[in-house]
Structures are given as C-alpha cells and as structure tokens.
Design a protein around this motif. Structure first.
Motif, PDB file in Angstrom:
ATOM      1  N   TRP A  58       0.832  -1.208   0.000  1.00 34.24           N
ATOM      2  CA  TRP A  58       0.000   0.000   0.000  1.00 34.24           C
ATOM      3  C   TRP A  58       0.870   1.262   0.000  1.00 34.24           C
ATOM      4  N   VAL A  59       1.901   1.274   0.839  1.00 34.57           N
ATOM      5  CA  VAL A  59       2.804   2.425   0.899  1.00 34.57           C
ATOM      6  C   VAL A  59       3.628   2.520  -0.385  1.00 34.57           C
ATOM      7  N   ALA A  60       4.080   1.370  -0.889  1.00 31.82           N
ATOM      8  CA  ALA A  60       4.912   1.366  -2.095  1.00 31.82           C
ATOM      9  C   ALA A  60       4.145   1.852  -3.317  1.00 31.82           C
ATOM     10  N   ILE A  61       2.880   1.449  -3.444  1.00 28.42           N
ATOM     11  CA  ILE A  61       2.080   1.879  -4.593  1.00 28.42           C
ATOM     12  C   ILE A  61       1.956   3.395  -4.622  1.00 28.42           C
ATOM     13  N   GLN A  62       1.872   4.002  -3.452  1.00 27.12           N
ATOM     14  CA  GLN A  62       1.792   5.460  -3.388  1.00 27.12           C
ATOM     15  C   GLN A  62       3.170   6.115  -3.447  1.00 27.12           C
ATOM     16  N   GLN A  63       4.198   5.272  -3.586  1.00 25.23           N
ATOM     17  CA  GLN A  63       5.587   5.731  -3.665  1.00 25.23           C
ATOM     18  C   GLN A  63       5.954   6.592  -2.454  1.00 25.23           C
ATOM     19  N   LYS A  64       5.557   6.097  -1.282  1.00 25.99           N
ATOM     20  CA  LYS A  64       5.831   6.800  -0.037  1.00 25.99           C
ATOM     21  C   LYS A  64       6.832   6.076   0.849  1.00 25.99           C
ATOM     22  N   LEU A  65       7.401   4.960   0.371  1.00 28.01           N
ATOM     23  CA  LEU A  65       8.442   4.306   1.156  1.00 28.01           C
ATOM     24  C   LEU A  65       9.654   5.230   1.225  1.00 28.01           C
ATOM     25  N   PRO A  66      10.345   5.262   2.352  1.00 25.66           N
ATOM     26  CA  PRO A  66      11.482   6.181   2.496  1.00 25.66           C
ATOM     27  C   PRO A  66      12.728   5.706   1.743  1.00 25.66           C
ATOM     28  N   THR A  67      12.611   5.616   0.431  1.00 17.06           N
ATOM     29  CA  THR A  67      13.767   5.231  -0.380  1.00 17.06           C
ATOM     30  C   THR A  67      14.835   6.324  -0.300  1.00 17.06           C
ATOM     31  N   LEU A  68      16.058   5.961  -0.591  1.00 17.77           N
ATOM     32  CA  LEU A  68      17.177   6.869  -0.374  1.00 17.77           C
ATOM     33  C   LEU A  68      17.129   8.110  -1.260  1.00 17.77           C
ATOM     34  N   ASN A  69      16.492   8.009  -2.435  1.00 18.79           N
ATOM     35  CA  ASN A  69      16.425   9.188  -3.300  1.00 18.79           C
ATOM     36  C   ASN A  69      15.510  10.272  -2.734  1.00 18.79           C
ATOM     37  N   ARG A  70      14.708   9.936  -1.705  1.00 19.65           N
ATOM     38  CA  ARG A  70      13.793  10.899  -1.101  1.00 19.65           C
ATOM     39  C   ARG A  70      14.392  11.546   0.147  1.00 19.65           C
ATOM     40  N   ARG A  71      15.622  11.168   0.485  1.00 14.56           N
ATOM     41  CA  ARG A  71      16.246  11.695   1.693  1.00 14.56           C
ATOM     42  C   ARG A  71      17.315  12.709   1.329  1.00 14.56           C
ATOM     43  N   CYS A  72      17.350  13.793   2.081  1.00 14.17           N
ATOM     44  CA  CYS A  72      18.364  14.820   1.874  1.00 14.17           C
ATOM     45  C   CYS A  72      19.608  14.445   2.679  1.00 14.17           C
ATOM     46  N   THR A  73      20.727  14.343   2.022  1.00 13.94           N
ATOM     47  CA  THR A  73      21.959  13.958   2.700  1.00 13.94           C
ATOM     48  C   THR A  73      23.150  14.534   1.969  1.00 13.94           C
ATOM     49  N   SER A  74      24.228  14.699   2.660  1.00 15.04           N
ATOM     50  CA  SER A  74      25.441  15.249   2.054  1.00 15.04           C
ATOM     51  C   SER A  74      26.424  14.167   1.664  1.00 15.04           C
ATOM     52  N   HIS A  75      26.124  12.906   2.019  1.00 11.42           N
ATOM     53  CA  HIS A  75      27.035  11.819   1.688  1.00 11.42           C
ATOM     54  C   HIS A  75      26.886  11.439   0.216  1.00 11.42           C
ATOM     55  N   ILE A  76      27.964  11.251  -0.478  1.00 14.44           N
ATOM     56  CA  ILE A  76      27.940  11.003  -1.924  1.00 14.44           C
ATOM     57  C   ILE A  76      27.222   9.706  -2.248  1.00 14.44           C
ATOM     58  N   ASN A  77      27.500   8.629  -1.512  1.00 10.81           N
ATOM     59  CA  ASN A  77      26.940   7.320  -1.833  1.00 10.81           C
ATOM     60  C   ASN A  77      25.705   6.974  -1.008  1.00 10.81           C
ATOM     61  N   ALA A  78      25.145   7.953  -0.323  1.00 10.48           N
ATOM     62  CA  ALA A  78      24.022   7.670   0.569  1.00 10.48           C
ATOM     63  C   ALA A  78      22.736   7.383  -0.177  1.00 10.48           C
ATOM     64  N   THR A  79      22.686   7.633  -1.472  1.00 10.50           N
ATOM     65  CA  THR A  79      21.472   7.379  -2.246  1.00 10.50           C
ATOM     66  C   THR A  79      21.609   6.177  -3.170  1.00 10.50           C
ATOM     67  N   ILE A  80      22.698   5.447  -3.068  1.00 10.43           N
ATOM     68  CA  ILE A  80      22.933   4.295  -3.941  1.00 10.43           C
ATOM     69  C   ILE A  80      22.224   3.068  -3.393  1.00 10.43           C
ATOM     70  N   CYS A  81      21.572   2.317  -4.275  1.00  8.02           N
ATOM     71  CA  CYS A  81      20.848   1.101  -3.905  1.00  8.02           C
ATOM     72  C   CYS A  81      21.789   0.111  -3.228  1.00  8.02           C
TER      73      CYS A  81
END
Length: 221
Positions: A58-81
């Motif tokens: 249900w959360v995934a269909i609405q694309q509301k899971l806290p995936t890394l691309n939705r998080r603000c961070t200064s680390h270079i690799n913090a958004t990599i799968c």
C-alpha cells in the motif's frame, strides 16, 4: 421551555453509527464515504492477503516508502541502492529495474503464468490494477496479488536488513523465502477442486491435500 421527558436521563448518540454507539469503523466509513476508492485497492486488500505485506505494498504503490532518493543527505553514496550498489535507489529501481530483484520478478511471473513488460513501477501497478480486477479463477487473480505483495515486502525487508543490520540474503535465499511464504498461504486457502486449483498445485509444488473435497449435499427424506 420544559423538557419533554424530565424523568429520563440524557443519552449521547454517535450519529455516524446506525446503533448510536461509537465505532471507529463506522466513523472512518463516514469520513471516507465521499472519496472514491483508488483503482489499485484490490491489489492490496484481498482474500488471504497477508496484512504486513499488504501494508508495505500500500505504501509502495503510493511511492511513499522512504527510499534513499527521497532523503536529503550530504554523503555522496548515501542514495545508492544497497542491493546492487550501482544505481540511485528509487521505487522504480528497487522493485523493477535493480539487477538483484529483476530475476525474482521474472521467476514469479513464470510461476503465476503471466508475462508483462511495463517500463516503470507505476505502469506495472496500472497494468495489474486493470488485468487482475476481473480475472476469473483463484489462480490468475489472488495468487498473482499474493506473489506481488510478498515480493515487494521481501525486497523492502532485505533492503532494510542491509542498511540497518549489515546483513544480507542471497538472491536464491530471498527467492525461496518468497516462495515459501506464498506456498504457506496457499496451503491455508482450502482450494476447491478446479482446473485452476490443480494448476496451483503443479506450479507451486503443493500437496494434493490442500484441495477441499466437494461439499456433500444433505440427505433428502
């Protein structure tokens, strides 16, 4: 102005409930009665669905899971799968494009007897919402939904396991985990004898005992 029945005690009534008593279910129903159900509702909530799997889907269909691309961070690799360590983690990538999860999805497509090639997570949900709504028979409908929700839940749990617990399962181990989950749920479904039920037994390697014998008609006098 005198009260019509001064000898009686006042009584509080909860108007949204037909009985007058407070009911959370009736209140929610009253609040949402003017809102149309999304077309994908039947993908999430269905007979024999697993609650925790349904919630994650249900959360995934609405694309509301806290995936890394939705998080603000200064680390270079913090958004990599964390499953493939090579691409930006998003809903599209995690559940549909990742080289770690694509074989799992392909295998389950074969098991469920359908082959689709959408180009995004949203197009997949749109396709499933349309084609799995009016499918006839348990096999082509509920089993596909059960497999989808189990796949999404297991992938999300594996992603969290790698990030927060620094542990991981292999592709093969995760696949067997998904298959075992679907098998256990099918074994508790008490399938009626039909061509689709026999196909379930063959494709998912279930014992023949899961088929429920036909109901014996009552004796006539």
């Amino acid at each position: 102005m005198p009260l019509p029945y001064p000898e009686k005690l006042d009584k509080v009534l909860w108007i949204p409930s037909p009985s007058g008593g407070f009911s959370l279910a009736q209140t929610l129903k009253h609040m949402n009665q003017h809102l149309p159900s999304p077309p994908w509702t039947h993908l999430v909530w269905f007979k024999n669905s697993i609650p925790k799997h349904s919630f994650t889907l249900w959360v995934a269909i609405q694309q509301k899971l806290p995936t890394l691309n939705r998080r603000c961070t200064s680390h270079i690799n913090a958004t990599i799968c964390t499953l493939c360590n090579s691409h930006l983690e998003s809903h599209d990538h995690l559940f549909f494009q990742c080289i770690f999860t694509k074989p799992l999805w392909s295998f389950l497509q074969t098991r469920c007897g359908f082959h689709i090639f959408p180009n995004s997570w949203q197009s997949l949900i749109n396709w499933a919402s349309h084609h799995w709504r009016n499918c006839k028979g348990f096999y082509s409908n509920s089993v596909a939904k059960l497999a989808l929700s189990s796949l999404v839940y297991s992938i999300w749990m594996e992603r969290n396991r790698r990030i927060f617990r620094k542990r991981s399962l292999s592709q093969n181990a995760l696949l067997h985990q998904i298959l075992d989950t679907v098998r256990l749920e099918l074994m508790s479904a008490s399938l009626t004898d039909s061509p689709s039920s026999r196909r379930i037994i063959e494709e998912w390697e279930l014992p023949a005992s899961v088929i429920r014998p036909p109901t014996k008609p009552p004796d006539t006098i």
